[in-house]
Design a protein around this motif. Structure first.
Motif, short mmCIF file in Angstrom:
data_model
loop_
_atom_site.label_atom_id
_atom_site.label_comp_id
_atom_site.label_asym_id
_atom_site.label_seq_id
_atom_site.Cartn_x
_atom_site.Cartn_y
_atom_site.Cartn_z
N LEU A 21 -12.23 -3.81 -2.53
CA LEU A 21 -10.78 -3.73 -2.38
C LEU A 21 -10.36 -3.72 -0.92
O LEU A 21 -9.33 -4.27 -0.56
CB LEU A 21 -10.24 -2.47 -3.07
CG LEU A 21 -10.54 -2.34 -4.57
CD1 LEU A 21 -10.02 -1.03 -5.10
CD2 LEU A 21 -9.96 -3.51 -5.34
N ALA A 22 -11.17 -3.06 -0.08
CA ALA A 22 -10.83 -2.97 1.34
C ALA A 22 -12.06 -2.61 2.16
O ALA A 22 -12.96 -1.94 1.67
CB ALA A 22 -9.74 -1.91 1.55
N ALA A 67 -1.65 0.92 0.80
CA ALA A 67 -0.60 -0.01 0.39
C ALA A 67 0.13 -0.64 1.57
O ALA A 67 0.47 -1.81 1.54
CB ALA A 67 0.38 0.68 -0.54
N ASP A 68 0.38 0.15 2.63
CA ASP A 68 1.12 -0.41 3.77
C ASP A 68 0.20 -0.84 4.90
O ASP A 68 0.65 -1.11 6.00
CB ASP A 68 2.16 0.59 4.27
CG ASP A 68 1.55 1.82 4.91
OD1 ASP A 68 0.31 1.97 4.87
OD2 ASP A 68 2.32 2.64 5.44
N GLY A 69 -1.11 -0.87 4.64
CA GLY A 69 -2.06 -1.33 5.64
C GLY A 69 -2.49 -0.27 6.63
O GLY A 69 -3.03 -0.57 7.67
N SER A 70 -2.25 1.00 6.29
CA SER A 70 -2.68 2.07 7.18
C SER A 70 -3.16 3.26 6.36
O SER A 70 -2.83 3.40 5.19
CB SER A 70 -1.55 2.51 8.10
OG SER A 70 -0.50 3.08 7.35
N ARG A 83 -10.09 -4.92 8.41
CA ARG A 83 -10.96 -6.08 8.52
C ARG A 83 -10.80 -6.95 7.29
O ARG A 83 -10.85 -8.14 7.37
CB ARG A 83 -12.42 -5.65 8.64
CG ARG A 83 -12.71 -4.79 9.81
CD ARG A 83 -12.67 -5.62 11.07
NE ARG A 83 -13.11 -4.79 12.18
CZ ARG A 83 -13.22 -5.19 13.40
NH1 ARG A 83 -12.94 -6.43 13.70
NH2 ARG A 83 -13.61 -4.38 14.34
N GLU A 84 -10.63 -6.27 6.17
CA GLU A 84 -10.53 -6.99 4.91
C GLU A 84 -9.72 -6.12 3.95
O GLU A 84 -10.13 -5.02 3.61
CB GLU A 84 -11.95 -7.19 4.36
CG GLU A 84 -12.06 -8.08 3.17
CD GLU A 84 -13.52 -8.29 2.78
OE1 GLU A 84 -13.79 -8.18 1.58
OE2 GLU A 84 -14.37 -8.54 3.66
N LEU A 85 -8.57 -6.60 3.57
CA LEU A 85 -7.70 -5.88 2.65
C LEU A 85 -7.28 -6.89 1.59
O LEU A 85 -6.83 -7.98 1.92
CB LEU A 85 -6.49 -5.35 3.41
CG LEU A 85 -5.64 -4.28 2.77
CD1 LEU A 85 -6.46 -3.04 2.46
CD2 LEU A 85 -4.48 -3.92 3.68
N ARG A 89 -6.14 -7.55 -5.47
CA ARG A 89 -7.10 -6.70 -6.20
C ARG A 89 -6.60 -5.26 -6.26
O ARG A 89 -6.76 -4.59 -7.28
CB ARG A 89 -8.45 -6.74 -5.51
CG ARG A 89 -9.11 -8.10 -5.52
CD ARG A 89 -10.42 -8.07 -4.76
NE ARG A 89 -10.90 -9.43 -4.53
CZ ARG A 89 -11.90 -9.71 -3.73
NH1 ARG A 89 -12.54 -8.74 -3.08
NH2 ARG A 89 -12.28 -10.96 -3.57
N ILE A 90 -6.00 -4.80 -5.16
CA ILE A 90 -5.47 -3.43 -5.12
C ILE A 90 -4.36 -3.29 -6.16
O ILE A 90 -4.33 -2.32 -6.91
CB ILE A 90 -4.97 -3.09 -3.70
CG1 ILE A 90 -6.17 -2.95 -2.76
CG2 ILE A 90 -4.11 -1.84 -3.70
CD1 ILE A 90 -5.83 -2.85 -1.29
N ALA A 91 -3.46 -4.26 -6.24
CA ALA A 91 -2.35 -4.21 -7.19
C ALA A 91 -2.84 -4.26 -8.63
O ALA A 91 -2.24 -3.65 -9.52
CB ALA A 91 -1.38 -5.35 -6.92
#
Length: 107
Positions: A21-22, A67-70, A83-85, A89-91
């Protein structure tokens, strides 16, 4: 570099491949968010030798933090460097899915 490399996956059933996922890198304080979840009883630490530290947590506890990239409350020196988000897949991941969070010591 001193810090941590994180990989968040949905473990595969049987002989399948885990779904990533990340993945991201942080500074020294980067473990704070996951150890906070452990302290609150919202995650479990399964392994703690740094190769990797391994945690288990429900998606509903971890994925909102991405969710907001942090990652909030990551602590000093814990810049979130994605690096990879994988937002798709997360949703698609159900909140009750059990995730594996690996934190690799980068020192």
């Amino acid at each position: 570099m001193l810090g941590w490399w994180f990989v968040v996956t949905v473990p595969a059933a049987g002989d399948g491949e885990d779904v990533v996922l990340a993945k991201w890198e942080t500074g020294i304080g980067g473990l704070d968010w996951i150890t906070g979840l452990v302290a609150a009883g919202r995650a479990e630490q399964l392994r703690f030798d740094g190769y990797p530290h391994r945690y288990a947590a429900r998606a509903g506890e971890v994925l909102p933090l991405l969710a907001d990239g942090s990652v909030p409350d990551a602590g000093p020196g814990a810049e979130f460097r994605p690096r990879e988000l994988h937002p798709d897949r997360i949703a698609a991941c159900p909140a009750d899915a059990l995730l594996t969070v690996d934190a690799w010591d980068q020192s």
